[in-house]
Design an enzyme around this catalytic site. Sequence first.
Site, PDB file in Angstrom:
ATOM      1  N   HIS A 195       9.851  -1.300   2.070  1.00 16.57           N
ATOM      2  CA  HIS A 195       9.477   0.114   2.038  1.00 16.57           C
ATOM      3  C   HIS A 195      10.599   0.907   2.689  1.00 16.57           C
ATOM      4  O   HIS A 195      11.287   0.413   3.586  1.00 16.57           O
ATOM      5  CB  HIS A 195       8.166   0.285   2.814  1.00 16.57           C
ATOM      6  CG  HIS A 195       7.521   1.621   2.671  1.00 16.57           C
ATOM      7  ND1 HIS A 195       7.967   2.741   3.344  1.00 16.57           N
ATOM      8  CD2 HIS A 195       6.430   2.025   1.958  1.00 16.57           C
ATOM      9  CE1 HIS A 195       7.189   3.770   3.046  1.00 16.57           C
ATOM     10  NE2 HIS A 195       6.252   3.367   2.208  1.00 16.57           N
TER      11      HIS A 195
ATOM     12  N   ASP B 263       6.589  -6.005   9.002  1.00 18.76           N
ATOM     13  CA  ASP B 263       5.838  -4.873   8.460  1.00 18.76           C
ATOM     14  C   ASP B 263       4.569  -5.438   7.835  1.00 18.76           C
ATOM     15  O   ASP B 263       4.603  -6.049   6.767  1.00 18.76           O
ATOM     16  CB  ASP B 263       6.690  -4.148   7.419  1.00 18.76           C
ATOM     17  CG  ASP B 263       5.925  -3.056   6.683  1.00 18.76           C
ATOM     18  OD1 ASP B 263       4.723  -2.858   6.966  1.00 18.76           O
ATOM     19  OD2 ASP B 263       6.524  -2.409   5.795  1.00 18.76           O
TER      20      ASP B 263
ATOM     21  N   GLN C 220       0.576  -3.999   4.455  1.00 17.66           N
ATOM     22  CA  GLN C 220      -0.172  -4.469   3.291  1.00 17.66           C
ATOM     23  C   GLN C 220      -0.837  -5.817   3.523  1.00 17.66           C
ATOM     24  O   GLN C 220      -1.437  -6.364   2.593  1.00 17.66           O
ATOM     25  CB  GLN C 220       0.766  -4.561   2.073  1.00 17.66           C
ATOM     26  CG  GLN C 220       1.404  -3.255   1.664  1.00 17.66           C
ATOM     27  CD  GLN C 220       0.407  -2.239   1.134  1.00 17.66           C
ATOM     28  OE1 GLN C 220      -0.729  -2.578   0.770  1.00 17.66           O
ATOM     29  NE2 GLN C 220       0.807  -0.977   1.074  1.00 17.66           N
TER      30      GLN C 220
ATOM     31  N   LYS D  21      -4.534   2.442   6.034  1.00 18.28           N
ATOM     32  CA  LYS D  21      -4.646   1.410   5.005  1.00 18.28           C
ATOM     33  C   LYS D  21      -5.715   0.377   5.347  1.00 18.28           C
ATOM     34  O   LYS D  21      -5.991  -0.517   4.544  1.00 18.28           O
ATOM     35  CB  LYS D  21      -3.299   0.716   4.808  1.00 18.28           C
ATOM     36  CG  LYS D  21      -2.179   1.633   4.313  1.00 18.28           C
ATOM     37  CD  LYS D  21      -0.901   0.845   4.085  1.00 18.28           C
ATOM     38  CE  LYS D  21       0.308   1.753   3.884  1.00 18.28           C
ATOM     39  NZ  LYS D  21       0.213   2.571   2.678  1.00 18.28           N
TER      40      LYS D  21
ATOM     41  N   CYS E 185       7.952   4.213  -2.727  1.00 22.37           N
ATOM     42  CA  CYS E 185       8.859   4.144  -1.569  1.00 22.37           C
ATOM     43  C   CYS E 185       9.634   2.834  -1.548  1.00 22.37           C
ATOM     44  O   CYS E 185       9.940   2.299  -0.479  1.00 22.37           O
ATOM     45  CB  CYS E 185       8.114   4.347  -0.252  1.00 22.37           C
ATOM     46  SG  CYS E 185       7.481   6.020  -0.033  1.00 22.37           S
TER      47      CYS E 185
END
Length: 429
Positions: A141, A218, A221, A244, A383
């Site tokens: 991202h 990261d 997700q 999220k 992104c």
Amino acid sequence: MTLAYVKSSLTDPSTDSSASSLADKVRADFPILDQEVNGKPLIYFDNAASSQKPIAVLNAWRSYYEHDNANVHRGAHTLSGRATDAYEGAREKVAKFINARSPQEIIYTRNASEAINLVAYAWGLDSLQKGDEIILTVMEHHSNIVPWQLIAQRTGAVLKFVIPTPTGEFDLEQYKSLLSDKTKLVSVVHVSNTLGCVSPVSEIIQLAHARGAKVLIDACQSIPHMPIDVQSMDCDWLVASGHKMCAPTGIGFLYGKLDLLRSMSPFMGGGEMIAEVFLDRSTYAEPPHKFEAGTPAIGEAIALGAAVDYLTAIGMDKIHAYEQELTSYLIEQLQQIPDLTIYGPLTNRAGLAAFTVKGDIHANDIAAMLDQSGVAIRSGHHCTQPLHRHLGISGTARASLYFYNTKSEIDGFITVLKDTLSFFHSVMS
């Protein structure tokens, strides 16, 4: 539905615990899903961009402002005490949720982007120098590329990138070839928001640590969709966004190993992050407050704690199992559509599918037409412009799932998608 009721109904051993029944159990907790868009029942398949919020989370946020609204840490009165207890209680919940060693290892941020920037400026500027190497991936991202570009420009560090395999997965062999004694940081996505692939983070971290490099993960997700254990993973930092994972916007967090956080410089100066202030110098508070200058997003943090309660009551293992079932079904259905290309691996993937359709049908046009039938998907580069350039495409359409979605919604999405593509093919023929 109150949180207490959600907990009892979802964890009672006498209730049906099969994965296929999960969405039916939780669906009523999300009032936004019970509506029509453009005269059609809403099918919300944009969960990778932002999840919906259950009543328990909305109630927690509202309850703070209706009953406990006061600043935290700074007041001797009752409201401030209650607000502080709820705010710090939420931190304890997040720490337990990811199995951090201590709540001190959880730093509240506005979002994952701020969390990455915190590490970049509070650690990177002090720790990196000319010739040091930072390993990222092409599928990151923008929030995990741009901060490191800025730090590299200021320190002289060099960025290196792992290129996805032809099947759209993390290339472990290329990664091994990039690692060297010059590697000081590896910052990689756990689950790609475009390819859906799941990176082998434990092995990535182990290999980096063998070279003396730090690792940032990261997890935007992954945390909403699968169990996460930072101690087992052994990452140095991990970032996530609340919005999220059923929490409001404007709240996220950084996990960092406590000794490492203590060694880092403050990110921002101001109230709350200090121990003592003199006219010519200041001393700083212990983590986490060292990195939380000013009045924080108190209601949002409390609601994040409620989101963690909600997800924990369901069980992250159950959420993951159900979403795997949904994902397999979605991929199977998309594969039946002629001239449609799905990006990323077809198995061992997260609950999203980015795709293009042969014939110059733009992803934005697909998304706009689907919206006319009440289907919400994402279109564009998500992104991840470098990844899309690598793939040789300008953008993709992306359908992304969460545990409140159903197979019948997938059927509805597929029907509308087929009708949409038929319309475009007839117009273009």
